[in-house]
Design a protein around this motif. Structure first.
Motif, PDB file in Angstrom:
ATOM      1  N   GLY A 194       0.821  -1.206   0.000  1.00 46.45           N
ATOM      2  CA  GLY A 194       0.000   0.000   0.000  1.00 46.45           C
ATOM      3  C   GLY A 194       0.855   1.256   0.000  1.00 46.45           C
ATOM      4  N   PHE A 195       0.201   2.391  -0.091  1.00 50.97           N
ATOM      5  CA  PHE A 195       0.898   3.672  -0.053  1.00 50.97           C
ATOM      6  C   PHE A 195      -0.092   4.750   0.328  1.00 50.97           C
ATOM      7  CE2 PHE A 195      -1.025   3.547  -4.161  1.00 50.97           C
ATOM      8  CZ  PHE A 195      -1.231   4.853  -4.552  1.00 50.97           C
ATOM      9  N   ASP A 196       0.402   5.952   0.535  1.00 49.27           N
ATOM     10  CA  ASP A 196      -0.471   7.074   0.857  1.00 49.27           C
ATOM     11  C   ASP A 196      -0.826   7.792  -0.428  1.00 49.27           C
ATOM     12  OD1 ASP A 196      -1.683   9.398   1.575  1.00 49.27           O
ATOM     13  OD2 ASP A 196      -0.053  10.134   2.850  1.00 49.27           O
ATOM     14  N   PRO A 197      -2.074   7.596  -0.936  1.00 48.37           N
ATOM     15  CA  PRO A 197      -2.439   8.216  -2.208  1.00 48.37           C
ATOM     16  C   PRO A 197      -2.394   9.737  -2.156  1.00 48.37           C
ATOM     17  CG  PRO A 197      -4.149   6.679  -1.476  1.00 48.37           C
ATOM     18  CD  PRO A 197      -3.169   6.835  -0.356  1.00 48.37           C
ATOM     19  N   GLY A 198      -2.385  10.315  -0.955  1.00 47.85           N
ATOM     20  CA  GLY A 198      -2.319  11.763  -0.827  1.00 47.85           C
ATOM     21  C   GLY A 198      -0.896  12.307  -0.871  1.00 47.85           C
ATOM     22  N   ALA A 199       0.079  11.425  -0.857  1.00 48.44           N
ATOM     23  CA  ALA A 199       1.480  11.872  -0.878  1.00 48.44           C
ATOM     24  C   ALA A 199       1.778  12.579  -2.195  1.00 48.44           C
ATOM     25  CB  ALA A 199       2.410  10.680  -0.689  1.00 48.44           C
ATOM     26  N   PRO A 200       2.574  13.636  -2.142  1.00 46.62           N
ATOM     27  CA  PRO A 200       2.822  14.408  -3.354  1.00 46.62           C
ATOM     28  C   PRO A 200       3.636  13.657  -4.414  1.00 46.62           C
ATOM     29  CG  PRO A 200       4.151  15.222  -1.536  1.00 46.62           C
ATOM     30  CD  PRO A 200       3.214  14.193  -0.969  1.00 46.62           C
ATOM     31  N   ALA A 201       4.265  12.562  -4.059  1.00 48.73           N
ATOM     32  CA  ALA A 201       5.155  11.875  -4.997  1.00 48.73           C
ATOM     33  C   ALA A 201       4.429  10.914  -5.927  1.00 48.73           C
ATOM     34  CB  ALA A 201       6.234  11.117  -4.220  1.00 48.73           C
ATOM     35  N   ALA A 202       3.120  11.090  -6.094  1.00 49.76           N
ATOM     36  CA  ALA A 202       2.362  10.218  -6.998  1.00 49.76           C
ATOM     37  C   ALA A 202       3.078  10.158  -8.340  1.00 49.76           C
ATOM     38  CB  ALA A 202       0.939  10.724  -7.169  1.00 49.76           C
ATOM     39  N   GLY A 203       3.374   8.971  -8.779  1.00 44.66           N
ATOM     40  CA  GLY A 203       4.225   8.796  -9.955  1.00 44.66           C
ATOM     41  C   GLY A 203       3.501   9.033 -11.270  1.00 44.66           C
ATOM     42  N   PHE A 204       4.265   8.970 -12.326  1.00 43.28           N
ATOM     43  CA  PHE A 204       3.751   9.172 -13.667  1.00 43.28           C
ATOM     44  C   PHE A 204       2.674   8.144 -14.000  1.00 43.28           C
ATOM     45  CE2 PHE A 204       3.978   8.029 -18.196  1.00 43.28           C
ATOM     46  CZ  PHE A 204       3.496   9.217 -18.717  1.00 43.28           C
ATOM     47  N   GLY A 205       2.817   6.936 -13.502  1.00 45.02           N
ATOM     48  CA  GLY A 205       1.842   5.882 -13.784  1.00 45.02           C
ATOM     49  C   GLY A 205       0.441   6.276 -13.331  1.00 45.02           C
ATOM     50  N   LEU A 206       0.349   6.860 -12.127  1.00 44.10           N
ATOM     51  CA  LEU A 206      -0.961   7.275 -11.611  1.00 44.10           C
ATOM     52  C   LEU A 206      -1.533   8.406 -12.454  1.00 44.10           C
ATOM     53  CD1 LEU A 206      -0.331   7.265  -7.751  1.00 44.10           C
ATOM     54  CD2 LEU A 206      -1.259   5.451  -9.189  1.00 44.10           C
ATOM     55  N   VAL A 207      -0.665   9.343 -12.831  1.00 44.05           N
ATOM     56  CA  VAL A 207      -1.103  10.468 -13.655  1.00 44.05           C
ATOM     57  C   VAL A 207      -1.616   9.963 -14.999  1.00 44.05           C
ATOM     58  CG1 VAL A 207      -0.306  12.533 -14.879  1.00 44.05           C
ATOM     59  CG2 VAL A 207       0.454  12.095 -12.527  1.00 44.05           C
ATOM     60  N   SER A 208      -0.881   9.052 -15.630  1.00 41.23           N
ATOM     61  CA  SER A 208      -1.301   8.584 -16.951  1.00 41.23           C
ATOM     62  C   SER A 208      -2.582   7.756 -16.859  1.00 41.23           C
ATOM     63  CB  SER A 208      -0.178   7.810 -17.655  1.00 41.23           C
ATOM     64  OG  SER A 208      -0.047   6.511 -17.143  1.00 41.23           O
ATOM     65  N   MET A 209      -2.760   6.987 -15.786  1.00 39.71           N
ATOM     66  CA  MET A 209      -4.011   6.233 -15.627  1.00 39.71           C
ATOM     67  C   MET A 209      -5.191   7.194 -15.485  1.00 39.71           C
ATOM     68  SD  MET A 209      -3.219   2.834 -13.349  1.00 39.71           S
ATOM     69  CE  MET A 209      -2.629   3.657 -11.895  1.00 39.71           C
ATOM     70  N   ARG A 210      -5.007   8.252 -14.689  1.00 40.32           N
ATOM     71  CA  ARG A 210      -6.082   9.257 -14.518  1.00 40.32           C
ATOM     72  C   ARG A 210      -6.423   9.896 -15.848  1.00 40.32           C
ATOM     73  NH1 ARG A 210      -4.479  10.355  -9.211  1.00 40.32           N
ATOM     74  NH2 ARG A 210      -6.250   9.804  -7.926  1.00 40.32           N
ATOM     75  N   GLU A 211      -5.384  10.275 -16.606  1.00 39.46           N
ATOM     76  CA  GLU A 211      -5.614  10.930 -17.897  1.00 39.46           C
ATOM     77  C   GLU A 211      -6.342  10.004 -18.861  1.00 39.46           C
ATOM     78  OE1 GLU A 211      -1.730  12.268 -19.073  1.00 39.46           O
ATOM     79  OE2 GLU A 211      -1.825  14.017 -17.736  1.00 39.46           O
ATOM     80  N   ARG A 212      -5.949   8.729 -18.889  1.00 37.81           N
ATOM     81  CA  ARG A 212      -6.619   7.765 -19.775  1.00 37.81           C
ATOM     82  C   ARG A 212      -8.095   7.645 -19.418  1.00 37.81           C
ATOM     83  NH1 ARG A 212      -2.629   5.270 -22.642  1.00 37.81           N
ATOM     84  NH2 ARG A 212      -0.829   4.595 -21.485  1.00 37.81           N
ATOM     85  N   ALA A 213      -8.377   7.534 -18.128  1.00 36.33           N
ATOM     86  CA  ALA A 213      -9.766   7.394 -17.685  1.00 36.33           C
ATOM     87  C   ALA A 213     -10.569   8.636 -18.080  1.00 36.33           C
ATOM     88  CB  ALA A 213      -9.826   7.174 -16.176  1.00 36.33           C
ATOM     89  N   SER A 214     -10.021   9.816 -17.818  1.00 33.68           N
ATOM     90  CA  SER A 214     -10.812  11.010 -18.101  1.00 33.68           C
ATOM     91  C   SER A 214     -10.933  11.252 -19.601  1.00 33.68           C
ATOM     92  CB  SER A 214     -10.254  12.241 -17.373  1.00 33.68           C
ATOM     93  OG  SER A 214      -9.022  12.605 -17.912  1.00 33.68           O
ATOM     94  N   SER A 215      -9.927  10.874 -20.388  1.00 27.26           N
ATOM     95  CA  SER A 215     -10.057  11.076 -21.837  1.00 27.26           C
ATOM     96  C   SER A 215     -11.108  10.139 -22.426  1.00 27.26           C
ATOM     97  CB  SER A 215      -8.713  10.885 -22.544  1.00 27.26           C
ATOM     98  OG  SER A 215      -8.370   9.523 -22.579  1.00 27.26           O
ATOM     99  N   ALA A 216     -11.422   9.039 -21.733  1.00 28.50           N
ATOM    100  CA  ALA A 216     -12.477   8.136 -22.181  1.00 28.50           C
ATOM    101  C   ALA A 216     -13.810   8.496 -21.516  1.00 28.50           C
ATOM    102  CB  ALA A 216     -12.103   6.688 -21.875  1.00 28.50           C
ATOM    103  N   GLY A 217     -13.845   9.636 -20.839  1.00 28.80           N
ATOM    104  CA  GLY A 217     -15.092  10.092 -20.224  1.00 28.80           C
ATOM    105  C   GLY A 217     -15.398   9.430 -18.895  1.00 28.80           C
ATOM    106  N   GLY A 218     -14.400   8.827 -18.291  1.00 25.65           N
ATOM    107  CA  GLY A 218     -14.628   8.126 -17.030  1.00 25.65           C
ATOM    108  C   GLY A 218     -13.868   8.755 -15.896  1.00 25.65           C
TER     109      GLY A 218
END
Length: 127
Positions: A85-109
């Motif tokens: 596990g990890f602290d999702p609120g930590a500022p060091a959220a990696g590129f992987g998390l950012v790209s997953m978020r972007e993929r989801a939102s670009s598909a309207g999700g």
């Protein structure tokens, strides 16, 4: 003549490849026959692959659970591991998390990540 892949087929294929590369064992609970537009299918598959790779790389988990279901008009993908596990609120959220978020939102999700240090992580996508 090949039929277009279902969401479950695309997710299974991508997760199997990611799991093989990273040495984790996936377990699947996928509703079959879910058809979504190709952009959604690709987003689901890529997010699943990224989540499995992240679980293997960062959590120390040896198993990941992948669940795909239809909820009304939406599709829900859940990838869970029982790693550190990890602290999702930590500022060091990696590129992987950012790209997953972007993929989801670009598909309207939307993408939701819940993790408790010491208890694993869940990545949930709703499209």
């Amino acid at each position: 003549f090949s039929h277009p892949q279902t969401a479950a087929e695309a997710v299974t294929e991508t997760v199997a490849e990611a799991a093989k590369r990273s040495g984790v064992t996936p377990s699947f609970d996928l509703a079959s026959g879910i058809r979504v537009p190709p952009a959604h299918r690709d987003a689901l598959a890529r997010i699943a692959g990224e989540a499995v790779t992240n679980a293997a790389r960062h959590s120390g988990a040896t198993r990941v659970e992948v669940r795909l279901q239809r909820l009304g008009s939406r599709v829900r993908l859940l990838i869970a591991d029982h790693g550190c596990g990890f602290d999702p609120g930590a500022p060091a959220a990696g590129f992987g998390l950012v790209s997953m978020r972007e993929r989801a939102s670009s598909a309207g999700g939307e993408l939701k990540i819940s993790s408790i240090p010491g208890h694993g992580t869940e990545v949930e996508v709703m499209l």
